[in-house]
Design an enzyme around this catalytic site. Structure first.
Site, PDB file in Angstrom:
ATOM      1  N   SER A 118       0.788  -1.230   0.000  1.00 55.42           N
ATOM      2  CA  SER A 118       0.000   0.000   0.000  1.00 55.42           C
ATOM      3  C   SER A 118       0.821   1.283   0.000  1.00 55.42           C
ATOM      4  CB  SER A 118      -0.958   0.014   1.194  1.00 55.42           C
ATOM      5  OG  SER A 118      -2.037  -0.864   0.955  1.00 55.42           O
ATOM      6  N   ALA A 119       2.123   1.192   0.191  1.00 53.55           N
ATOM      7  CA  ALA A 119       2.943   2.390  -0.022  1.00 53.55           C
ATOM      8  C   ALA A 119       2.849   2.847  -1.474  1.00 53.55           C
ATOM      9  CB  ALA A 119       4.394   2.127   0.371  1.00 53.55           C
TER      10      ALA A 119
END
Length: 421
Positions: free
Chosen positions: A80-81
């Site tokens: 999710s970065a």
């Protein structure tokens, strides 16, 4: 590409490669302890202060067998970065007047107006308030087809229980942004990651999905259990639970075969999932957030306008997210951490890879690794402890003065040079 046997900075702990200002000895020691042996994988840490690199180090192994050393150009799938990177693409388009946060998405992407979504704004999407987090029964084949997923989220109805409230769009966030970006540029997010992120930042270490064969960046293997024990009860119940309107995080992340996409050679990397399948080096993440932490400028060049950067920090997050249960304060595609644990904002990925900016202090951090669901069960929290060491060392560096370290790793222009040669 840097070879592991390149002469090592003698100030670094054994096994750690790269360079670091002398004030960051505690940080580098703490970083090295996260990778104590072959079965713990590898990773990299880059810190920028006022836009200048003061730490650029890496250690450990890029494969599950522990035979391939992590290098200056090893990247990790940062889960999710990736959302922070995709969001930055949108901010670059805002800077050029192509998108306005407060206009409805359908003003740019007419198909998005379907099923009563004509008033949903870009800002609501980027705050995870669009009520479109649920996957609603997608198959693995659907999920690997990014154009089909863009069409699917454009046609979906909002979840009335979640609309207008923070409800983390774990996977759909990426296709919402890629559909919007495609509508205004005619280009997909894989291409935009190169043209809007990697090239202007002068780093090869930012890709959506698997880097091309001629790219210096190589994706590390994910350390994740490779065997799958069938659980017929779970396989029967899970899709039905995920389909419920109140299924929360489970409904936003589960689809049949989810684990298989990060096993083996990681089939997920051959798709475009701009919420989760970015491949980044710590350097690539740090340079992007370095510009954000430095009023939109990196090494004297404007990357984002100061006006756009000033709007990126959101209000403190005190209300729990409806899907995650944690008050992360999502705003314009990034999140904060409550109670001052980590000042600033950015985005953390599953397993603990993170890109972070603190404009108040000029600090930016990129931290990536390839460990997921291994004996170190606190991987997600490991960076919080490392962050405390970083903050302490930054204070020391600002008081004593610091020396920037050399630029390490490949730039995207080295790819074109090698191709031309």
């Amino acid at each position: 590409m840097t070879d592991h046997n390149r002469e090592r900075d003698e100030a670094l702990p054994h096994g750690v490669q790269g360079a670091a200002d002398r004030n960051f000895a505690s940080t580098v020691r703490g970083f090295s302890k996260l990778f104590p042996g072959r079965r713990y994988g590898g990773g990299a840490l880059v810190i920028l202060q006022d836009g200048e690199p003061v730490v650029d180090v890496w250690t450990g192994y890029a494969d599950r067998a522990g035979t391939q050393y992590w290098t200056a150009d090893t990247g990790a799938m940062v889960f999710s970065a990736t959302k922070g990177m995709a969001s930055t693409v949108i901010h670059r388009l805002v800077d050029r007047g192509l998108i306005d946060y407060d206009r409805p998405v359908r003003a740019y992407w007419p198909e998005f107006a379907a099923n009563g979504k004509s008033a949903v704004t870009v800002r609501q999407v980027m705050a995870h308030e669009a009520g479109l987090s649920q996957l609603n029964g997608v198959s693995k084949a659907d999920l690997l087809d990014h154009l089909a997923m863009e069409s699917r989220v454009a046609a979906a109805p909002v979840n009335s229980l979640l609309f207008g409230k923070s409800a983390y769009h774990a996977l759909t966030y990426g296709w919402l942004l890629s559909g919007l970006a495609r509508a205004v540029t005619g280009r997909g997010m894989r291409e935009l990651f190169r043209s809007e992120l990697a090239e202007p930042l002068g780093t090869d270490g930012v890709h959506l999905g698997r880097p091309p064969a001629d790219a210096p960046t190589r994706a590390a293997q994910i350390l994740v259990p490779q065997r799958r024990w069938p659980n017929h009860v779970f396989d029967f119940v899970a899709p039905r639970v995920a389909a419920l309107n109140f299924s929360g995080a489970f409904g936003s992340m589960y689809f049949p075969g989810v684990m298989s996409l990060v096993q083996g050679e990681t089939p997920f990397l051959d798709s475009e999932a701009p919420a989760v399948n970015g491949v980044a080096t710590a350097r690539g993440l740090a340079r992007m957030y370095g510009a954000i932490a430095n009023r939109g400028r990196l090494q004297g060049q404007e990357y984002l306008s100061e006006r756009t950067v000033a709007a990126l920090p959101g209000p403190p997050g005190l209300r729990p997210d409806r899907n995650l249960g944690v008050p992360l304060g999502f705003h314009l595609g990034y999140h904060s951490v409550p109670f001052g644990v980590m000042p600033g904002f950015g985005h953390v990925g599953l397993g603990g890879s993170v890109g972070w900016a603190d404009p108040a202090s000029g600090l930016a951090i990129g931290f990536v690794h390839n460990r997921l669901l291994t004996p170190m069960v606190l991987d997600m929290a490991a960076f919080v402890g490392l962050n405390r060491l970083i903050r302490s060392d930054v204070a020391r560096a600002l008081a004593r003065g610091f020396e920037p370290v050399p630029d390490l790793g490949a730039s995207p222009y080295e790819v074109s040079k090698s191709a031309a040669g």
